[in-house]
Design a protein around this motif. Structure first.
Motif, PDB file in Angstrom:
ATOM      1  N   ASN A 109       0.804  -1.232   0.000  1.00  0.00           N
ATOM      2  CA  ASN A 109       0.000   0.000   0.000  1.00  0.00           C
ATOM      3  C   ASN A 109       0.832   1.275   0.000  1.00  0.00           C
ATOM      4  N   GLY A 110       2.138   1.164  -0.089  1.00  0.00           N
ATOM      5  CA  GLY A 110       2.969   2.349  -0.195  1.00  0.00           C
ATOM      6  C   GLY A 110       3.282   3.049   1.102  1.00  0.00           C
ATOM      7  N   ASP A 111       3.067   2.391   2.239  1.00  0.00           N
ATOM      8  CA  ASP A 111       3.320   3.048   3.521  1.00  0.00           C
ATOM      9  C   ASP A 111       4.739   2.828   4.032  1.00  0.00           C
ATOM     10  N   ALA A 112       5.596   2.244   3.205  1.00  0.00           N
ATOM     11  CA  ALA A 112       7.004   1.981   3.558  1.00  0.00           C
ATOM     12  C   ALA A 112       7.153   0.910   4.618  1.00  0.00           C
ATOM     13  N   GLN A 113       6.114   0.127   4.865  1.00  0.00           N
ATOM     14  CA  GLN A 113       6.159  -0.999   5.786  1.00  0.00           C
ATOM     15  C   GLN A 113       5.941  -2.287   5.002  1.00  0.00           C
ATOM     16  N   GLY A 114       6.589  -3.345   5.438  1.00  0.00           N
ATOM     17  CA  GLY A 114       6.386  -4.624   4.788  1.00  0.00           C
ATOM     18  C   GLY A 114       5.079  -5.259   5.218  1.00  0.00           C
ATOM     19  N   LEU A 349      12.220   8.344  -4.214  1.00  0.00           N
ATOM     20  CA  LEU A 349      11.548   8.007  -2.967  1.00  0.00           C
ATOM     21  C   LEU A 349      10.078   7.634  -3.132  1.00  0.00           C
ATOM     22  N   LYS A 350       9.501   7.944  -4.283  1.00  0.00           N
ATOM     23  CA  LYS A 350       8.056   7.746  -4.409  1.00  0.00           C
ATOM     24  C   LYS A 350       7.643   6.833  -5.559  1.00  0.00           C
ATOM     25  N   ASN A 360      -0.791   8.262  -2.171  1.00  0.00           N
ATOM     26  CA  ASN A 360      -0.546   8.597  -0.761  1.00  0.00           C
ATOM     27  C   ASN A 360       0.605   7.789  -0.157  1.00  0.00           C
ATOM     28  N   GLY A 361       1.574   7.484  -0.980  1.00  0.00           N
ATOM     29  CA  GLY A 361       2.695   6.685  -0.508  1.00  0.00           C
ATOM     30  C   GLY A 361       3.677   7.484   0.333  1.00  0.00           C
TER      31      GLY A 361
END
Length: 513
Positions: A109-114, A349-350, A360-361
């Motif tokens: 979902n692009g939240d920088a979390q796995g 970065l995006k 919204n990443g």
């Protein structure tokens, strides 16, 4: 700066901006991350940081992710470890580490979390510890008793939320890995061994682990102050003939993406090593190629390997003020683009807007892939830069020439400085496979030239026997044979003479004076 290649293609002008950005985001990571390739020694992440360069079993070398060309409803991830495997490097050939967790991370979902982690853990087995041999005879299958050293692995799917594990599913248990390719005498049909190492799980995934040809292609001699300071050392694939240890995973697109409406996933690989207390510590990380090699300075390399994408803002200056363009300018007088390199920040970065940028990443360094873009019927090695949106930096295919792409971007494609720079290495030395796991078979350890006088397929043992016949024997022989025999006779005579002299010397010592 040579070599310069003229690369025209339909849609290039509009895609150049798209790709350039993508490029930076993709492996360039920052600006100048690749004009010349990889960091300290080998591909995308070969020997890229001080600590990991001393422990190759834990060193991520490259990461690839692409929609499977023969199964477009799936995504294939290929991750490599152990740089510069010399094929003949026995008797202790190349294995994954037993005290490591090899992880493939998916950000849905692009939240920088796995959101998902596919974890591989290996176990080494030795049948006979009283021999130095990797194999004690010709190996015809993975269960062959002559294959003395074997590895098996478990594959777990870990679902996480906000960095915490919420579920764990065992996808595969005790799956055999393909061995190192010792040579034709040891493994007469290596292709059969590889096919036996491809395993389909009940959950619709397909997995492979084992040795493969290093798929990265480039001229690594960039570290001699950029190809010798005068571009005299370009055009040779430095990784030709070397192997790596590969993990390949093919998964249904719906298993890793948020939805068909949000098909972009972020992917990176890591290695965790178990310490003396039994805890695991992350020691290697890889998303886009060449980031830690050429973008990050020495002071940040080990830190990057131990970090998570969610905290990548700490490396922002390395992107906005890259070292590589300045180095190229000082040596080759090609003017570096003006700083700060804000043209590279968003894509790095995006992801590239309209291509592989999730809505919204959170900015972070990941290899981003839009799983809704179908594979190209005729892939172009420059990917998006040449109008092929199924290629790098939208993921990374095995055939993508990330060095040339990144070099052109770092030298200003995004800010109007059009160029066709490259390292003159445009493809891998081996052809890739059309089906999973796609990577080429590893180079065999025994691949030297035939012995003098031998022919392909001939048993030279009889020739060796003939060579040992004494000169003038009834069997006859060639001049070479008689020379060998004469040399042997001379050697024996020499030994006899030395023995006689030694006995005479001892008698003199014992004589009373």
């Amino acid at each position: 700066m040579t070599p310069l290649f003229s690369r025209s293609g339909a849609g290039r002008s509009g895609l150049v901006t798209l790709i350039c950005g993508a490029l930076a985001a993709g492996g360039l990571a920052a600006a100048g991350v690749t004009a010349l390739e990889p960091g300290a020694a080998s591909a995308s992440s070969h020997r890229e940081a001080p600590l990991i360069s001393g422990t190759p079993q834990y060193d991520n070398t490259d990461l690839y992710a692409f929609v499977s060309p023969d199964k477009p409803d799936t995504t294939t991830i290929v991750a490599d470890w152990i740089p510069f495997e010399e094929p003949a490097g026995g008797p202790n050939f190349y294995t994954f580490a037993d005290d490591a967790q090899y992880d493939l991370h998916i950000d849905s979902n692009g939240d920088a979390q796995g959101d998902s982690v596919f974890r591989y853990t290996f176990t080494t087995h030795t049948k006979n510890k009283d021999t130095f041999l990797y194999n004690t005879g010709a190996v015809t299958n993975l269960a062959d008793p002559d294959l003395n050293i074997t590895q098996t692995y478990d594959l777990d799917l870990i679902r996480t939320k906000n960095g915490h594990e919420v579920s764990r599913t065992k996808l595969a248990d005790d799956v055999p890995a393909a061995p190192s390719n010792v040579g034709k005498a040891s493994m007469p049909d290596y292709g059969k061994l590889r096919s036996q190492a491809v395993y389909k799980t009940a959950g619709g995934t397909t997995t492979f682990a084992g040795q493969a040809d290093d798929p990265f292609f480039l001229d690594l001699r960039v570290f001699d102050l950029l190809y010798g300071g005068n571009l005299s050392e370009v055009g040779r694939d430095t990784l030709k003939g070397y192997n790596v240890n590969t993990i390949a995973l093919q998964v249904p697109n719906d298993l890793i993406r948020e939805s068909s409406h949000q098909p972009v996933v972020g992917i990176w690989s890591t290695t965790q090593r178990r310490n003396a207390q039994g805890y695991y510590t992350q020691v290697s990380r890889l998303g886009n190629p060449l980031v830690n090699e050429v973008v990050n300075p020495q002071k940040d390399k080990d830190k990057f390997n131990a970090s998570q994408p969610a905290y990548d803002a700490q490396f922002l200056k390395n992107v906005t003020n890259p070292e590589l363009p300045k180095l190229i300018e000082s040596i080759y007088k090609i003017k570096a683009p003006a700083e700060p390199r804000n043209d590279l920040v968003d894509v790095f970065l995006k992801g590239v807007k309209g291509l592989n940028q999730p809505p919204n990443g959170k900015p972070s360094e990941e290899l981003r892939l839009n799983t809704s873009i179908k594979p190209s019927m005729h892939p172009k090695r420059l990917g998006v830069l040449d109008g092929d949106n199924a290629g790098f930096p939208n993921g990374r295919r095995l055939t993508d020439d990330v060095i040339d792409e990144a070099l052109q971007v770092v030298e200003g494609e995004l800010v109007g400085s059009k160029n066709d720079l490259g390292d003159a290495v445009d493809k891998n030395d081996k052809h890739f496979e059309k089906y999973f796991p796609y990577v080429a078979e590893p180079t065999a350890g025994s691949r030297g030239r035939l012995a003098k006088g031998a022919t392909a397929g001939a048993d030279v043992r009889s020739q060796l026997g003939d060579a040992l016949q004494p000169a003038g024997s009834s069997t006859g022989g060639s001049g070479d044979t008689m020379l060998i025999a004469a040399s042997a006779a001379s050697g024996a005579a020499g030994i006899l003479l030395l023995g006689t002299a030694f006995a005479w010397w001892r008698r003199r010592l014992q004589r009373a004076y």
